[in-house]
Write a protein that holds these residues in place. Structure first.
Motif, PDB file in Angstrom:
ATOM      1  N   SER A 172     -40.037  -8.536   2.679  1.00  0.00           N
ATOM      2  CA  SER A 172     -39.005  -9.396   2.091  1.00  0.00           C
ATOM      3  C   SER A 172     -38.799 -10.640   2.961  1.00  0.00           C
ATOM      4  O   SER A 172     -39.260 -10.696   4.099  1.00  0.00           O
ATOM      5  CB  SER A 172     -37.688  -8.632   1.912  1.00  0.00           C
ATOM      6  OG  SER A 172     -37.158  -8.244   3.164  1.00  0.00           O
ATOM      7  N   ASN A 173     -38.096 -11.630   2.431  1.00  0.00           N
ATOM      8  CA  ASN A 173     -37.972 -12.935   3.094  1.00  0.00           C
ATOM      9  C   ASN A 173     -36.556 -13.306   3.526  1.00  0.00           C
ATOM     10  O   ASN A 173     -36.386 -14.141   4.422  1.00  0.00           O
ATOM     11  CB  ASN A 173     -38.490 -14.040   2.173  1.00  0.00           C
ATOM     12  CG  ASN A 173     -39.945 -13.879   1.800  1.00  0.00           C
ATOM     13  OD1 ASN A 173     -40.274 -13.109   0.907  1.00  0.00           O
ATOM     14  ND2 ASN A 173     -40.820 -14.604   2.464  1.00  0.00           N
ATOM     15  N   ALA A 174     -35.540 -12.739   2.879  1.00  0.00           N
ATOM     16  CA  ALA A 174     -34.160 -13.114   3.207  1.00  0.00           C
ATOM     17  C   ALA A 174     -33.831 -12.702   4.632  1.00  0.00           C
ATOM     18  O   ALA A 174     -34.019 -11.545   5.011  1.00  0.00           O
ATOM     19  CB  ALA A 174     -33.192 -12.465   2.223  1.00  0.00           C
ATOM     20  N   LYS A 175     -33.335 -13.648   5.428  1.00  0.00           N
ATOM     21  CA  LYS A 175     -33.008 -13.368   6.827  1.00  0.00           C
ATOM     22  C   LYS A 175     -31.622 -12.732   6.892  1.00  0.00           C
ATOM     23  O   LYS A 175     -30.629 -13.396   7.144  1.00  0.00           O
ATOM     24  CB  LYS A 175     -33.077 -14.645   7.667  1.00  0.00           C
ATOM     25  CG  LYS A 175     -33.069 -14.371   9.173  1.00  0.00           C
ATOM     26  CD  LYS A 175     -33.198 -15.656   9.971  1.00  0.00           C
ATOM     27  CE  LYS A 175     -33.368 -15.350  11.452  1.00  0.00           C
ATOM     28  NZ  LYS A 175     -32.278 -14.519  12.001  1.00  0.00           N
ATOM     29  N   MET A 176     -31.589 -11.426   6.663  1.00  0.00           N
ATOM     30  CA  MET A 176     -30.342 -10.666   6.715  1.00  0.00           C
ATOM     31  C   MET A 176     -30.081 -10.250   8.161  1.00  0.00           C
ATOM     32  O   MET A 176     -31.014  -9.939   8.915  1.00  0.00           O
ATOM     33  CB  MET A 176     -30.427  -9.435   5.814  1.00  0.00           C
ATOM     34  CG  MET A 176     -30.848  -9.730   4.388  1.00  0.00           C
ATOM     35  SD  MET A 176     -29.691 -10.804   3.498  1.00  0.00           S
ATOM     36  CE  MET A 176     -28.272  -9.707   3.337  1.00  0.00           C
ATOM     37  N   GLU A 177     -28.793 -10.202   8.542  1.00  0.00           N
ATOM     38  CA  GLU A 177     -28.470  -9.865   9.924  1.00  0.00           C
ATOM     39  C   GLU A 177     -27.041  -9.351  10.031  1.00  0.00           C
ATOM     40  O   GLU A 177     -26.190  -9.650   9.187  1.00  0.00           O
ATOM     41  CB  GLU A 177     -28.646 -11.081  10.822  1.00  0.00           C
ATOM     42  CG  GLU A 177     -27.754 -12.252  10.459  1.00  0.00           C
ATOM     43  CD  GLU A 177     -28.004 -13.488  11.314  1.00  0.00           C
ATOM     44  OE1 GLU A 177     -29.046 -13.538  11.976  1.00  0.00           O
ATOM     45  OE2 GLU A 177     -27.152 -14.380  11.305  1.00  0.00           O
ATOM     46  N   ILE A 178     -26.784  -8.563  11.067  1.00  0.00           N
ATOM     47  CA  ILE A 178     -25.427  -8.137  11.360  1.00  0.00           C
ATOM     48  C   ILE A 178     -24.598  -9.363  11.727  1.00  0.00           C
ATOM     49  O   ILE A 178     -24.994 -10.148  12.598  1.00  0.00           O
ATOM     50  CB  ILE A 178     -25.422  -7.108  12.504  1.00  0.00           C
ATOM     51  CG1 ILE A 178     -26.044  -5.786  12.040  1.00  0.00           C
ATOM     52  CG2 ILE A 178     -24.004  -6.869  13.017  1.00  0.00           C
ATOM     53  CD1 ILE A 178     -26.208  -4.757  13.152  1.00  0.00           C
ATOM     54  N   ALA A 179     -23.483  -9.529  11.048  1.00  0.00           N
ATOM     55  CA  ALA A 179     -22.604 -10.679  11.289  1.00  0.00           C
ATOM     56  C   ALA A 179     -21.752 -10.390  12.523  1.00  0.00           C
ATOM     57  O   ALA A 179     -20.647  -9.850  12.428  1.00  0.00           O
ATOM     58  CB  ALA A 179     -21.735 -10.945  10.070  1.00  0.00           C
ATOM     59  N   THR A 180     -22.242 -10.751  13.674  1.00  0.00           N
ATOM     60  CA  THR A 180     -21.593 -10.375  14.935  1.00  0.00           C
ATOM     61  C   THR A 180     -20.241 -11.043  15.134  1.00  0.00           C
ATOM     62  O   THR A 180     -19.410 -10.546  15.901  1.00  0.00           O
ATOM     63  CB  THR A 180     -22.503 -10.725  16.115  1.00  0.00           C
ATOM     64  OG1 THR A 180     -22.774 -12.139  16.108  1.00  0.00           O
ATOM     65  CG2 THR A 180     -23.813  -9.957  16.050  1.00  0.00           C
ATOM     66  N   LYS A 181     -19.985 -12.152  14.445  1.00  0.00           N
ATOM     67  CA  LYS A 181     -18.739 -12.891  14.652  1.00  0.00           C
ATOM     68  C   LYS A 181     -17.731 -12.700  13.519  1.00  0.00           C
ATOM     69  O   LYS A 181     -16.774 -13.456  13.401  1.00  0.00           O
ATOM     70  CB  LYS A 181     -19.051 -14.371  14.884  1.00  0.00           C
ATOM     71  CG  LYS A 181     -19.888 -14.586  16.149  1.00  0.00           C
ATOM     72  CD  LYS A 181     -20.160 -16.039  16.446  1.00  0.00           C
ATOM     73  CE  LYS A 181     -20.974 -16.184  17.738  1.00  0.00           C
ATOM     74  NZ  LYS A 181     -21.249 -17.591  18.095  1.00  0.00           N
ATOM     75  N   GLU A 182     -17.966 -11.671  12.688  1.00  0.00           N
ATOM     76  CA  GLU A 182     -17.029 -11.332  11.616  1.00  0.00           C
ATOM     77  C   GLU A 182     -16.461  -9.935  11.849  1.00  0.00           C
ATOM     78  O   GLU A 182     -17.163  -9.058  12.365  1.00  0.00           O
ATOM     79  CB  GLU A 182     -17.728 -11.378  10.251  1.00  0.00           C
ATOM     80  CG  GLU A 182     -18.197 -12.765   9.847  1.00  0.00           C
ATOM     81  CD  GLU A 182     -18.789 -12.787   8.448  1.00  0.00           C
ATOM     82  OE1 GLU A 182     -18.601 -11.790   7.712  1.00  0.00           O
ATOM     83  OE2 GLU A 182     -19.415 -13.791   8.094  1.00  0.00           O
ATOM     84  N   PRO A 183     -15.197  -9.698  11.475  1.00  0.00           N
ATOM     85  CA  PRO A 183     -14.608  -8.369  11.656  1.00  0.00           C
ATOM     86  C   PRO A 183     -15.419  -7.279  10.974  1.00  0.00           C
ATOM     87  O   PRO A 183     -15.847  -7.432   9.825  1.00  0.00           O
ATOM     88  CB  PRO A 183     -13.220  -8.517  11.015  1.00  0.00           C
ATOM     89  CG  PRO A 183     -12.923  -9.978  11.071  1.00  0.00           C
ATOM     90  CD  PRO A 183     -14.238 -10.666  10.908  1.00  0.00           C
ATOM     91  N   LEU A 184     -15.652  -6.193  11.681  1.00  0.00           N
ATOM     92  CA  LEU A 184     -16.434  -5.033  11.250  1.00  0.00           C
ATOM     93  C   LEU A 184     -17.913  -5.352  11.043  1.00  0.00           C
ATOM     94  O   LEU A 184     -18.674  -4.495  10.584  1.00  0.00           O
ATOM     95  CB  LEU A 184     -15.838  -4.368  10.005  1.00  0.00           C
ATOM     96  CG  LEU A 184     -14.458  -3.734  10.219  1.00  0.00           C
ATOM     97  CD1 LEU A 184     -14.020  -2.992   8.955  1.00  0.00           C
ATOM     98  CD2 LEU A 184     -14.439  -2.778  11.409  1.00  0.00           C
TER      99      LEU A 184
END
Length: 346
Positions: A115-127
Motif C-alpha cells: 500500500s502507499n498511504a503513509k499511515m502513522e501513529i499520531a504522536t502529538k495527538e491525545p491517545l
C-alpha cells in the motif's frame, strides 16, 4: 455503521515482577533466552480499532480499545514485550511470550505491505491514533519506485519505545527522530492498519533521515511459517537473496520522487544483528519510560495513557472516552488520487 476491527495481542508483561513499566536488561533477556521451550496457556488480549472521520481525508483516525472496551494509546498502553501466563492467578509465573526460546515484541501495524498511504501513529495527538501523514496540507503517499509497489513489508512501530531527539547516537552522531522505533515485518501475511502482531526481531538498519537517527528494525511475524527458521539477519540474507538489498534501496530512494535527496545510513548501510537490535530497542524503551514519567523534554509528544501507573499523564477511562467523542463520526471513504499509481524510475 462499520463494526470495529478486532485483533489479537498479548497483555502487559512483568507488571507483578518489575512494577508498572516493563524493564528488560541483559540478565532478563539472557535468562529467558536460555530457558527451554515452555508449553504454556497463553492469555490473549484483544485490541479493537475504531475508525473516525472519512478514510483518505485529513480527519481520518484509527483509535484503539483494549479487551475491556477502554480506549487506549497504542504508543503508551500496548506493552513492548508479548506475554504468556501459565495460570491466570499465578502472577509470579509470568514469562515473556516466546517462539521456541525467542522473546517476542509487539508491533503496531501502521502500513500494510503493497500500500502507499503513509499511515502513522499520531504522536502529538491525545491517545495517539493512527492517521495519514500530511505535508503542505496534502495527504502523503509513498511513490512506487520500480520495481517496488508501495511499501515492501508490513510497516509499523514497536510500542513503548521513543527515539529521543535529545539523545545523540554514539556511532552516527545523530539524534533521534522523536517517534517510536520503526519495524518492518517481512512475513508473508499482508496485515491491516491498526493490527497488533507479535514479531521476532532479526536485525536493524541505521537510517539517517535528514540528519535524524531513524532506526529500522527487521522482524518477522511470529505466526509466519518461516519464523522458526529465521533467527538472525544472516538467515534472512541466506534464505531470501536480494531482500535486504531491496530494503536498503527502498529506504534510500523513497523520498526522491518528492524532490528530496537520498537518505543516508550508518555502518555503511550494513544491517546489524539481532543482539544489536535488541540493545537499540532497550535504549529506546528506557527513553520512552523517561518520557511518560515526565523526566525528559517531551518534544511535543502527547503522553496521555490509561495504564502507566507511575505516569503523571495517566487518565481514567472516562477522560479517554471524551477524546474519541470529540473526533468526527465515521464517514464515507474519499477517492485516492490517480497519481498514487504512477511508476517512478530512480
Amino acid at each position: 455503521m462499520r463494526l470495529p476491527n478486532v485483533f489479537q495481542s498479548s497483555g502487559y508483561v512483568f507488571r507483578a515482577l518489575l512494577g508498572p513499566f516493563p524493564v528488560f536488561g541483559h540478565k532478563l533477556l539472557s535468562r529467558t533466552a536460555s530457558l527451554p521451550h515452555l508449553y504454556t496457556l497463553r492469555k490473549k488480549m484483544h485490541y479493537q480499532t475504531e475508525e473516525r472521520g472519512s478514510p483518505n481525508t485529513t480527519d481520518y483516525r484509527i483509535y484503539f480499545k483494549n479487551s475491556d472496551g477502554i480506549y487506549i494509546s497504542p504508543f503508551h498502553d500496548i506493552p513492548l514485550i508479548a506475554e504468556a501466563e501459565q495460570q491466570h492467578n499465578d502472577l509470579a509465573a509470568k514469562k515473556a511470550k516466546r517462539i521456541e526460546s525467542e522473546v517476542l515484541f509487539n508491533m503496531v501495524v501502521e502500513v500494510p505491505r503493497w500500500s502507499n498511504a503513509k499511515m502513522e501513529i499520531a504522536t502529538k495527538e491525545p491517545l495517539n491514533p493512527i492517521k495519514q501523514d500530511v505535508k503542505k496540507g496534502k495527504l502523503r503517499y509513498v511513490a512506487n519506485i520500480f520495481p517496488h509497489k508501495g511499501y515492501i513489508w508490513n510497516y509499523g512501530a514497536i510500542p513503548q519505545t521513543w527515539e529521543d531527539p535529545n539523545h545523540m547516537d554514539s556511532e552516527t552522531k545523530c539524534c533521534g527522530d522523536n517517534d517510536p522505533i520503526d519495524v518492518c515485518d517481512i512475513g508473508m501475511q499482508v496485515c491491516s492498519p491498526g493490527q497488533v502482531i507479535q514479531v521476532k526481531v532479526l536485525g536493524i538498519l541505521a537510517m539517517i533521515d535528514e540528519g535524524e537517527m531513524d532506526w529500522k528494525v527487521i522482524a518477522i511475524n511470529a505466526l509466519d511459517p518461516d519464523a522458526k527458521s529465521l533467527n538472525d539477519i544472516d538467515d534472512v540474507r541466506k534464505s531470501r537473496p536480494g531482500h535486504l538489498e531491496a530494503t536498503v534501496d527502498w529506504f534510500r530512494k523513497y523520498k526522491v520522487p518528492d524532490g528530496k535527496p537520498e537518505n543516508q545510513f550508518g555502518f555503511n548501510a550494513q544491517f546489524q544483528d539481532k543482539d544489536f537490535a535488541v540493545e537499540i530497542i532497550k535504549s529506546t524503551h528506557e527513553h520512552w519510560r523517561a518520557l511518560v514519567q515526565k523526566q525528559t523534554n517531551s518534544g511535543g509528544i502527547e503522553c496521555k495513557n490509561v495504564s502507566c501507573s507511575d505516569s503523571p499523564f495517566k487518565c481514567n477511562a472516562k477522560d479517554a472516552t471524551k477524546v474519541i467523542q470529540s473526533a468526527p463520526a465515521l464517514g464515507c471513504a474519499h477517492n485516492v488520487p490517480s497519481v498514487v499509481d504512477k511508476w517512478h524510475f530512480v
